[in-house]
Design a protein around this motif. Structure first.
Motif, PDB file in Angstrom:
ATOM      1  N   GLN A 140      19.789  92.684  17.282  1.00 26.11           N
ATOM      2  CA  GLN A 140      19.588  91.433  17.995  1.00 26.11           C
ATOM      3  C   GLN A 140      20.349  90.302  17.338  1.00 26.11           C
ATOM      4  OE1 GLN A 140      15.353  90.866  17.985  1.00 26.11           O
ATOM      5  NE2 GLN A 140      14.987  92.337  19.625  1.00 26.11           N
ATOM      6  N   VAL A 141      20.739  89.332  18.182  1.00 21.91           N
ATOM      7  CA  VAL A 141      21.325  88.088  17.678  1.00 21.91           C
ATOM      8  C   VAL A 141      20.200  87.068  17.589  1.00 21.91           C
ATOM      9  CG1 VAL A 141      22.980  86.237  18.091  1.00 21.91           C
ATOM     10  CG2 VAL A 141      23.576  88.592  18.675  1.00 21.91           C
ATOM     11  N   VAL A 142      19.967  86.545  16.389  1.00 21.28           N
ATOM     12  CA  VAL A 142      18.880  85.602  16.163  1.00 21.28           C
ATOM     13  C   VAL A 142      19.374  84.189  16.459  1.00 21.28           C
ATOM     14  CG1 VAL A 142      17.228  84.701  14.493  1.00 21.28           C
ATOM     15  CG2 VAL A 142      17.893  87.113  14.417  1.00 21.28           C
ATOM     16  N   GLY A 143      18.577  83.427  17.180  1.00 22.11           N
ATOM     17  CA  GLY A 143      18.943  82.044  17.469  1.00 22.11           C
ATOM     18  C   GLY A 143      18.942  81.775  18.954  1.00 22.11           C
ATOM     19  N   GLU A 144      18.840  80.494  19.295  1.00 20.42           N
ATOM     20  CA  GLU A 144      18.784  80.096  20.691  1.00 20.42           C
ATOM     21  C   GLU A 144      20.169  79.744  21.202  1.00 20.42           C
ATOM     22  OE1 GLU A 144      16.045  76.930  21.029  1.00 20.42           O
ATOM     23  OE2 GLU A 144      14.290  78.105  20.435  1.00 20.42           O
ATOM     24  N   GLY A 145      20.361  79.912  22.489  1.00 21.19           N
ATOM     25  CA  GLY A 145      21.620  79.530  23.109  1.00 21.19           C
ATOM     26  C   GLY A 145      22.713  80.552  22.885  1.00 21.19           C
ATOM     27  N   THR A 146      23.891  80.236  23.427  1.00 18.78           N
ATOM     28  CA  THR A 146      25.035  81.131  23.301  1.00 18.78           C
ATOM     29  C   THR A 146      25.782  80.882  21.996  1.00 18.78           C
ATOM     30  OG1 THR A 146      26.327  79.540  24.570  1.00 18.78           O
ATOM     31  CG2 THR A 146      25.314  81.353  25.789  1.00 18.78           C
ATOM     32  N   LEU A 147      26.499  81.884  21.579  1.00 15.83           N
ATOM     33  CA  LEU A 147      27.251  81.816  20.333  1.00 15.83           C
ATOM     34  C   LEU A 147      28.637  81.246  20.615  1.00 15.83           C
ATOM     35  CD1 LEU A 147      27.238  82.659  17.296  1.00 15.83           C
ATOM     36  CD2 LEU A 147      28.289  84.813  18.042  1.00 15.83           C
ATOM     37  N   LYS A 148      29.035  80.273  19.810  1.00 12.74           N
ATOM     38  CA  LYS A 148      30.358  79.662  19.987  1.00 12.74           C
ATOM     39  C   LYS A 148      31.042  79.521  18.635  1.00 12.74           C
ATOM     40  CE  LYS A 148      28.366  74.986  20.067  1.00 12.74           C
ATOM     41  NZ  LYS A 148      26.986  75.437  19.844  1.00 12.74           N
ATOM     42  N   GLU A 149      32.320  79.282  18.701  1.00 10.42           N
ATOM     43  CA  GLU A 149      33.101  79.140  17.470  1.00 10.42           C
ATOM     44  C   GLU A 149      32.493  78.067  16.569  1.00 10.42           C
ATOM     45  OE1 GLU A 149      37.655  80.463  17.770  1.00 10.42           O
ATOM     46  OE2 GLU A 149      37.227  78.598  18.840  1.00 10.42           O
ATOM     47  N   GLY A 150      32.451  78.406  15.279  1.00  5.95           N
ATOM     48  CA  GLY A 150      31.872  77.491  14.310  1.00  5.95           C
ATOM     49  C   GLY A 150      30.411  77.733  14.019  1.00  5.95           C
ATOM     50  N   LEU A 176      21.723  90.045   8.610  1.00  8.34           N
ATOM     51  CA  LEU A 176      23.069  89.723   8.122  1.00  8.34           C
ATOM     52  C   LEU A 176      23.483  88.388   8.713  1.00  8.34           C
ATOM     53  CD1 LEU A 176      25.709  90.596   6.642  1.00  8.34           C
ATOM     54  CD2 LEU A 176      26.456  91.549   8.834  1.00  8.34           C
ATOM     55  N   VAL A 177      23.975  87.470   7.844  1.00  7.19           N
ATOM     56  CA  VAL A 177      24.394  86.135   8.274  1.00  7.19           C
ATOM     57  C   VAL A 177      25.899  86.000   8.088  1.00  7.19           C
ATOM     58  CG1 VAL A 177      24.118  83.649   7.952  1.00  7.19           C
ATOM     59  CG2 VAL A 177      22.149  85.167   7.662  1.00  7.19           C
ATOM     60  N   MET A 178      26.587  85.602   9.173  1.00  9.12           N
ATOM     61  CA  MET A 178      28.037  85.377   9.139  1.00  9.12           C
ATOM     62  C   MET A 178      28.283  83.918   9.531  1.00  9.12           C
ATOM     63  SD  MET A 178      29.203  88.897  11.053  1.00  9.12           S
ATOM     64  CE  MET A 178      30.940  88.446  11.016  1.00  9.12           C
ATOM     65  N   SER A 215      26.944  79.941  13.081  1.00  8.21           N
ATOM     66  CA  SER A 215      26.606  81.061  12.202  1.00  8.21           C
ATOM     67  C   SER A 215      26.051  82.190  13.058  1.00  8.21           C
ATOM     68  CB  SER A 215      25.573  80.644  11.149  1.00  8.21           C
ATOM     69  OG  SER A 215      26.142  79.748  10.220  1.00  8.21           O
ATOM     70  N   LEU A 216      26.578  83.373  12.861  1.00  8.37           N
ATOM     71  CA  LEU A 216      26.093  84.559  13.575  1.00  8.37           C
ATOM     72  C   LEU A 216      25.050  85.241  12.700  1.00  8.37           C
ATOM     73  CD1 LEU A 216      26.115  86.715  15.771  1.00  8.37           C
ATOM     74  CD2 LEU A 216      28.132  87.721  14.673  1.00  8.37           C
ATOM     75  N   VAL A 217      23.819  85.321  13.210  1.00  6.83           N
ATOM     76  CA  VAL A 217      22.723  85.952  12.474  1.00  6.83           C
ATOM     77  C   VAL A 217      22.322  87.223  13.218  1.00  6.83           C
ATOM     78  CG1 VAL A 217      20.408  85.677  11.518  1.00  6.83           C
ATOM     79  CG2 VAL A 217      21.924  83.701  11.679  1.00  6.83           C
ATOM     80  N   LEU A 218      22.523  88.366  12.583  1.00  6.46           N
ATOM     81  CA  LEU A 218      22.199  89.664  13.175  1.00  6.46           C
ATOM     82  C   LEU A 218      20.953  90.231  12.520  1.00  6.46           C
ATOM     83  CD1 LEU A 218      25.777  91.236  13.306  1.00  6.46           C
ATOM     84  CD2 LEU A 218      24.507  90.246  15.207  1.00  6.46           C
ATOM     85  N   LYS A 219      20.050  90.763  13.352  1.00  9.58           N
ATOM     86  CA  LYS A 219      18.815  91.362  12.838  1.00  9.58           C
ATOM     87  C   LYS A 219      18.700  92.776  13.359  1.00  9.58           C
ATOM     88  CE  LYS A 219      13.838  90.472  12.413  1.00  9.58           C
ATOM     89  NZ  LYS A 219      13.877  90.250  10.961  1.00  9.58           N
TER      90      LYS A 219
END
Length: 467
Positions: free
Chosen positions: A248-258, A292-294, A260-264
């Motif tokens: 899963q991708v943790v966090g609200e909303g869509t992912l955009k450049e800049g 994992l945090v990117m 942090s990508l948080v994977l669980k």
């Protein structure tokens, strides 16, 4: 000649020898440790010429043992009891035998003899002594149960009962049945040699499943038809291997450049796995937790991601991830100077991860569509702004348009003033740079006026543009 006493004794013995044996003996119930009352169950009134009442009991060897005699003419009974009943027997006002501090050894037959001059009746009574079992307890409880494996769950123990208590097990309020494979229940009864009281121990072996994570196990104790005692419900940790995983991708909303990508990485095993591999663009990254945090991801991080168990990489989960981006360019841009009547092409270029919404404004007023300048007018001058948005990303570009050219008189009119005594002349012109107006009246120049300003004259006048 035999004495009268000897004749009575012979008659007494003969009467005892000839008594009929009853097929049904009454039962007196007593409680362990408390006084036990044994009634004399005679069915007819005591004879008025009663000689005495005597209580006796059946000894362990089957012989009869005397306890006490109450002569009709005496106030107190004569106690002859020895051994177990010494100092423990007495007689009530209703001729009942009282046994103090009842013990299990009192479970035997006691006989009440009612003797008159010409009669002798015996009333045997069977005594039973009950002892309520102690509150049950589950001991030797398993720390955890393993999915699909027969495991000793615990032992239910209830002590000091008579008769021995029955023990059953229940799960979520429903009885567990010994099926010999997934459920095994074995009961054992032990007797305390000193007290004769019984302890019942019931061992439960149980094959747990994943559905037993929240199951409540109880032990129930009942003595014949008495009340049921129940233990506090117990739950157990169920261990089972991972069968399903998710990324899963943790966090609200869509992912955009800049961002942090948080994977669980999540696994349904118990205990939950604590170490995983994250597979990122062909690289395998070990992580000692499930996250994992990117930070600061870019568009080149879009693609398929995967996580797997550290000790079983075949158990994995995948997810396609899109890093949203938006590039916007505008031609022309900045400050733009054009001549009146010229054409001005406007081009917008978009590079994005999805569908882009675009809108235009001129001098902060929204336009219906992108401007198209085939022949520039002075009215086209202004600040043009294009704005684009996608998935929370916004980009803007703009240009400032200046249209220059020779002044043009666009409007010349006359009208009477409100008092009808004067004429009002109006002259309008446009151009860039801003034009000036020159008025002449009857061939005489007057001070120039700015655009859209009016003057009142009594005679004819002439307006001309001055570049």
């Amino acid at each position: 000649m035999p004495s009268s006493a000897a004749c009575l004794l012979r008659a007494f013995v003969a009467a005892v020898m000839c008594l009929p044996v009853s097929s049904s003996i009454p039962t007196a119930i007593g409680s362990y440790g408390e006084n036990i009352e044994v009634p004399c169950f005679y069915t007819t009134p005591l004879p008025s010429d009663l000689i005495f009442i005597k209580w006796k009991y059946t000894q362990d060897d089957g012989l009869s043992g005397d306890l006490l005699v109450k002569q009709a003419q005496k106030a107190e009974a004569t106690i002859s009891a020895m051994g177990l009943y010494k100092d423990r027997v007495s007689l009530s006002n209703t001729s009942s035998l009282i046994l103090s501090k009842g013990v299990l050894a009192d479970q035997r037959t006691f006989t009440c003899m009612v003797v008159g001059p010409s009669s002798l009746n015996e009333y045997p009574v069977q005594v039973k002594v009950y002892k309520k079992p102690s509150a049950p307890q589950i001991k030797n409880k398993a720390k955890e149960l393993e999915n699909g494996k027969l495991t000793m769950l615990g032992e239910c123990v209830t002590q000091d009962a008579n008769p021995a208590a029955n023990v059953t097990w229940a799960k979520n309020g429903q009885p567990l049945v010994n099926d010999g494979s997934t459920v095994k229940i074995s009961n054992q009864v032990t007797v305390n040699k000193a007290t004769g009281l019984s302890t019942t121990t019931s061992a439960l072996q149980y094959t747990a499943g994943k559905g037993d994570v929240d199951s409540k196990f109880t032990c129930l104790v009942q003595q014949e038809a008495g009340p049921v005692q129940t233990t506090t419900p117990e739950t157990f940790t169920i261990n089972y291997p991972t069968e399903k995983m998710s990324l899963q991708v943790v966090g609200e909303g869509t992912l955009k450049e800049g961002d942090s990508l948080v994977l669980k990485c999540q696994a349904d095993g118990n205990p939950p796995p604590t170490k995983f591999y994250f597979h990122i663009k062909g690289q395998k990254v070990p992580v000692d937790n499930d996250t994992l945090v990117m930070p600061g991801v870019t568009r080149d991080k879009s693609g398929q991601y995967k996580c797997s168990l550290y000790d079983n990489e075949k158990m994995e989960a995948t997810k396609d991830i899109v890093v949203n981006y938006l590039d916007l360019s505008l031609s022309p841009s900045g400050s733009v100077l054009k001549n009146h009547g010229e054409a001005l092409p406007v081009t917008v270029l978009k590079n994005a991860s999805g569908e882009v919404k675009v809108w235009w404004t001129k001098d902060n007023v929204k336009l219906e569509k992108q401007p198209d300048f085939k022949s520039l007018r002075y009215a086209d001058a202004g600040l043009y702004l294009v704005e684009a948005s996608l998935a929370g990303i916004k980009r803007t570009q703009s240009f400032q348009l200046v249209v220059q050219g020779k002044p043009i008189i666009t409007h010349l009119s006359k009208a009477y003033s409100t008092d009808k005594n004067h004429k009002v002349l109006t002259c309008e012109a446009e151009g860039s740079p801003k034009p000036t107006l020159q008025w002449s009246v009857n061939g005489t120049d007057v001070s120039p006026l700015t655009v859209n300003m009016n003057m009142r004259y009594n005679s004819h006048g002439h307006c001309q543009n001055d570049e």
